[in-house]
Design a protein around this motif. Structure first.
Motif, PDB file in Angstrom:
ATOM      1  N   VAL A 113       7.323   3.250  -3.212  1.00 11.12           N
ATOM      2  CA  VAL A 113       6.390   2.733  -2.246  1.00 11.12           C
ATOM      3  C   VAL A 113       6.797   2.976  -1.274  1.00 11.12           C
ATOM      4  N   VAL A 114       8.055   2.906  -0.666  1.00  6.04           N
ATOM      5  CA  VAL A 114       8.266   2.929   1.009  1.00  6.04           C
ATOM      6  C   VAL A 114       7.886   4.572   1.083  1.00  6.04           C
ATOM      7  N   SER A 115       8.345   5.239   0.287  1.00  4.95           N
ATOM      8  CA  SER A 115       8.306   6.944   0.787  1.00  4.95           C
ATOM      9  C   SER A 115       7.306   7.102   1.092  1.00  4.95           C
ATOM     10  N   ASN A 116       6.028   7.430   0.401  1.00  4.27           N
ATOM     11  CA  ASN A 116       4.782   7.539  -0.418  1.00  4.27           C
ATOM     12  C   ASN A 116       3.770   6.661   0.767  1.00  4.27           C
ATOM     13  N   PHE A 117       3.994   5.601   1.274  1.00  5.20           N
ATOM     14  CA  PHE A 117       3.328   4.251   2.162  1.00  5.20           C
ATOM     15  C   PHE A 117       3.560   4.899   3.571  1.00  5.20           C
ATOM     16  N   ILE A 118       4.854   5.665   3.785  1.00  7.41           N
ATOM     17  CA  ILE A 118       4.999   5.610   5.670  1.00  7.41           C
ATOM     18  C   ILE A 118       4.307   7.602   5.203  1.00  7.41           C
ATOM     19  N   VAL A 119       4.442   8.113   3.966  1.00 11.33           N
ATOM     20  CA  VAL A 119       4.707  10.180   4.439  1.00 11.33           C
ATOM     21  C   VAL A 119       2.501   9.537   4.823  1.00 11.33           C
ATOM     22  N   ALA A 120       1.645   8.573   3.530  1.00 12.77           N
ATOM     23  CA  ALA A 120      -0.039   8.413   3.912  1.00 12.77           C
ATOM     24  C   ALA A 120       0.020   7.765   4.858  1.00 12.77           C
ATOM     25  N   TYR A 121       0.472   6.768   5.333  1.00 10.69           N
ATOM     26  CA  TYR A 121       0.283   6.692   6.823  1.00 10.69           C
ATOM     27  C   TYR A 121      -0.047   7.900   7.349  1.00 10.69           C
ATOM     28  N   GLY A 122       1.456   8.916   7.986  1.00  4.95           N
ATOM     29  CA  GLY A 122       1.487   9.753   9.112  1.00  4.95           C
ATOM     30  C   GLY A 122       0.126  10.200   8.606  1.00  4.95           C
ATOM     31  N   PHE A 123      -0.245  10.912   7.351  1.00  5.97           N
ATOM     32  CA  PHE A 123      -1.700  11.260   7.022  1.00  5.97           C
ATOM     33  C   PHE A 123      -3.106  11.082   7.533  1.00  5.97           C
ATOM     34  N   ALA A 124      -2.772   9.664   6.937  1.00  4.22           N
ATOM     35  CA  ALA A 124      -4.469   9.107   8.188  1.00  4.22           C
ATOM     36  C   ALA A 124      -4.338   7.926   8.200  1.00  4.22           C
ATOM     37  N   CYS A 125      -3.124   7.744   9.485  1.00  3.63           N
ATOM     38  CA  CYS A 125      -4.087   6.644  10.763  1.00  3.63           C
ATOM     39  C   CYS A 125      -3.120   7.052  11.903  1.00  3.63           C
ATOM     40  N   ILE A 126      -2.344   7.943  11.351  1.00  2.00           N
ATOM     41  CA  ILE A 126      -1.835   9.068  13.049  1.00  2.00           C
ATOM     42  C   ILE A 126      -2.468  10.514  12.931  1.00  2.00           C
ATOM     43  N   VAL A 214      -1.079  -2.287   8.913  1.00  4.86           N
ATOM     44  CA  VAL A 214      -1.715  -1.466   7.077  1.00  4.86           C
ATOM     45  C   VAL A 214      -0.991  -1.875   6.029  1.00  4.86           C
ATOM     46  N   PHE A 215       0.386  -2.537   6.158  1.00  2.53           N
ATOM     47  CA  PHE A 215       0.375  -2.964   4.978  1.00  2.53           C
ATOM     48  C   PHE A 215      -0.276  -3.669   3.855  1.00  2.53           C
ATOM     49  N   PRO A 216      -0.263  -5.195   4.731  1.00  2.00           N
ATOM     50  CA  PRO A 216      -0.853  -6.378   3.723  1.00  2.00           C
ATOM     51  C   PRO A 216      -2.584  -5.561   3.635  1.00  2.00           C
ATOM     52  N   THR A 217      -2.857  -4.682   4.098  1.00  6.67           N
ATOM     53  CA  THR A 217      -4.037  -3.972   3.952  1.00  6.67           C
ATOM     54  C   THR A 217      -3.797  -2.802   2.730  1.00  6.67           C
ATOM     55  N   ALA A 218      -2.992  -2.286   2.477  1.00  7.56           N
ATOM     56  CA  ALA A 218      -3.014  -1.910   1.725  1.00  7.56           C
ATOM     57  C   ALA A 218      -1.925  -2.160   0.608  1.00  7.56           C
ATOM     58  N   ARG A 219      -1.822  -3.691  -0.273  1.00  7.82           N
ATOM     59  CA  ARG A 219      -1.047  -4.145  -1.400  1.00  7.82           C
ATOM     60  C   ARG A 219      -2.270  -3.788  -2.744  1.00  7.82           C
ATOM     61  N   PRO A 220      -3.596  -3.558  -2.882  1.00  5.01           N
ATOM     62  CA  PRO A 220      -3.910  -2.949  -3.862  1.00  5.01           C
ATOM     63  C   PRO A 220      -3.472  -1.979  -4.290  1.00  5.01           C
ATOM     64  N   ALA A 221      -3.159  -0.801  -3.340  1.00  3.43           N
ATOM     65  CA  ALA A 221      -2.720   0.398  -3.599  1.00  3.43           C
ATOM     66  C   ALA A 221      -2.353   0.216  -3.602  1.00  3.43           C
ATOM     67  N   LEU A 222      -1.225   0.040  -3.146  1.00  3.05           N
ATOM     68  CA  LEU A 222       0.533  -0.104  -3.182  1.00  3.05           C
ATOM     69  C   LEU A 222       1.105  -0.580  -4.594  1.00  3.05           C
ATOM     70  N   THR A 223       0.111  -1.257  -4.961  1.00  3.15           N
ATOM     71  CA  THR A 223       0.100  -2.120  -6.308  1.00  3.15           C
ATOM     72  C   THR A 223      -0.009  -0.689  -7.608  1.00  3.15           C
ATOM     73  N   ALA A 224      -0.651  -0.431  -7.494  1.00  2.00           N
ATOM     74  CA  ALA A 224      -1.080   0.889  -8.416  1.00  2.00           C
ATOM     75  C   ALA A 224      -0.322   1.901  -8.150  1.00  2.00           C
ATOM     76  N   VAL A 225       0.471   1.857  -7.182  1.00  3.40           N
ATOM     77  CA  VAL A 225       1.306   2.979  -6.995  1.00  3.40           C
ATOM     78  C   VAL A 225       2.756   2.998  -7.787  1.00  3.40           C
ATOM     79  N   ALA A 226       2.991   1.644  -7.599  1.00  8.50           N
ATOM     80  CA  ALA A 226       4.201   0.582  -8.178  1.00  8.50           C
ATOM     81  C   ALA A 226       4.007   0.678  -9.641  1.00  8.50           C
ATOM     82  N   ILE A 227       2.850   0.188 -10.114  1.00  3.05           N
ATOM     83  CA  ILE A 227       2.371   0.343 -12.422  1.00  3.05           C
ATOM     84  C   ILE A 227       2.691   1.692 -12.390  1.00  3.05           C
TER      85      ILE A 227
END
Length: 304
Positions: A113-126, A214-227
């Motif tokens: 969750v942590v690693s993929n979220f950080i990398v996806a943020y770099g590709f989507a928001c920066i 961004v993290f509170p907004t992405a909770r549904p997608a992060l939950t999918a990644v966690a599952i």
């Protein structure tokens, strides 16, 4: 000006959105009650088909040896024999295997969750030069067959002296997965870039924007990644088979195979089914607890 870390105003209440979309076609038109009825009957019938193997497994786990050998088979136990669960747990070091699987799964979920979220943020928001080209290169790794990396990975862990430990099954989650990065990136692209730029103008650092906005907004997608990560780590058979030779560090997936191999001449299928029920039970509970976020994360991630 202070950065507002509350949920973005563009978000709508999830339950209200679900209620608004209930009974509508993709074009927004209201579905007739006949169409809705047919759809629900079809889904119920299909769900029964998919639930039949699960029902049969649970049914077999509480049958006696005599009833299990009957033909035609009974669709409801004549007597409930819950001692099969006790025998399944005591026939192998079940608790040790369960603890090892739990340690691996929890660690993989947190790191993924942590690693993929950080990398996806770099590709989507920066915005940075060559961002899309690098992203396409990352996606291309999805087509890399697993056997190609098998021998080099094993050689690397062997040289590090980490074979027969849990680290080869945990540490790879520190490096983002192409599929999870894609899933999170598609979700994060829905966030208005003007909102992020406003936070930067206010003096917020990228790390603060990442975790507070961004993290509170992405909770549904992060939950999918966690599952997805939890299911993959819990059910992983090839990894433990390759890296774990000592019984003290083996997982439940290897334990089930060992249980079947030891009793190959006289397999107690009721005990085997009982052990299988205990193995899948945590995943079933996990899905039902987080299914709302899981489904929402998958559906929203596919649209921009």
């Amino acid at each position: 000006m202070a950065l507002n870390t509350n949920a973005p105003s563009y978000q709508v209440d999830e339950e209200a959105a679900d209620r608004a979309d209930y009974g509508r076609h993709q074009d927004g038109s209201r579905a007739s009650w006949q169409s809705a009825l047919v759809s629900r009957i079809t889904m119920i019938l299909l769900s029964l088909v998919f639930l039949l193997p699960l029902y049969w497994m649970i049914l077999s786990s509480v049958k006696s040896d005599e009833e299990l050998a009957q033909f035609p088979p009974t669709f409801w136990p004549e007597s409930w024999d819950f001692s099969n669960y006790v025998d399944a747990v005591t026939a192998m070091p079940f608790l040790q295997f369960f603890a090892n699987s739990a340690i691996i799964t929890v660690s993989v979920v947190v790191l993924a969750v942590v690693s993929n979220f950080i990398v996806a943020y770099g590709f989507a928001c920066i915005d940075w030069p060559g961002r899309n080209k690098v992203f396409y290169l990352v996606i291309a790794t999805l087509f890399l067959p697993f056997p190609v990396t098998l021998i080099p990975m094993f050689d690397m862990w062997a040289r590090l002296g980490l074979v027969n430990t849990l680290f080869p099954l945990i540490l790879p989650a520190m490096f983002a997965s192409a599929f999870f990065t894609f899933l999170l990136r598609q979700f994060l692209l829905q966030i208005p870039i003007d909102m992020l730029n406003a936070a930067r103008v206010d003096g917020a650092s990228e790390w603060r924007i990442l975790w507070k906005l961004v993290f509170p907004t992405a909770r549904p997608a992060l939950t999918a990644v966690a599952i997805f990560s939890a299911v993959g780590a819990w059910n992983d058979f090839m990894g433990p088979l390759i890296y774990l030779q000592d019984q003290r560090v083996q997982t439940l997936s290897i334990g089930l195979q060992t249980f079947r191999s030891v009793n190959a001449q006289d397999v107690s299928f009721n005990q085997l089914m009982a052990a299988s029920v205990l193995v899948i039970l945590p995943l079933v509970i996990l899905f039902f607890v987080f299914q709302r976020y899981f489904i929402r994360g998958i559906t929203l991630g596919g649209f921009k």
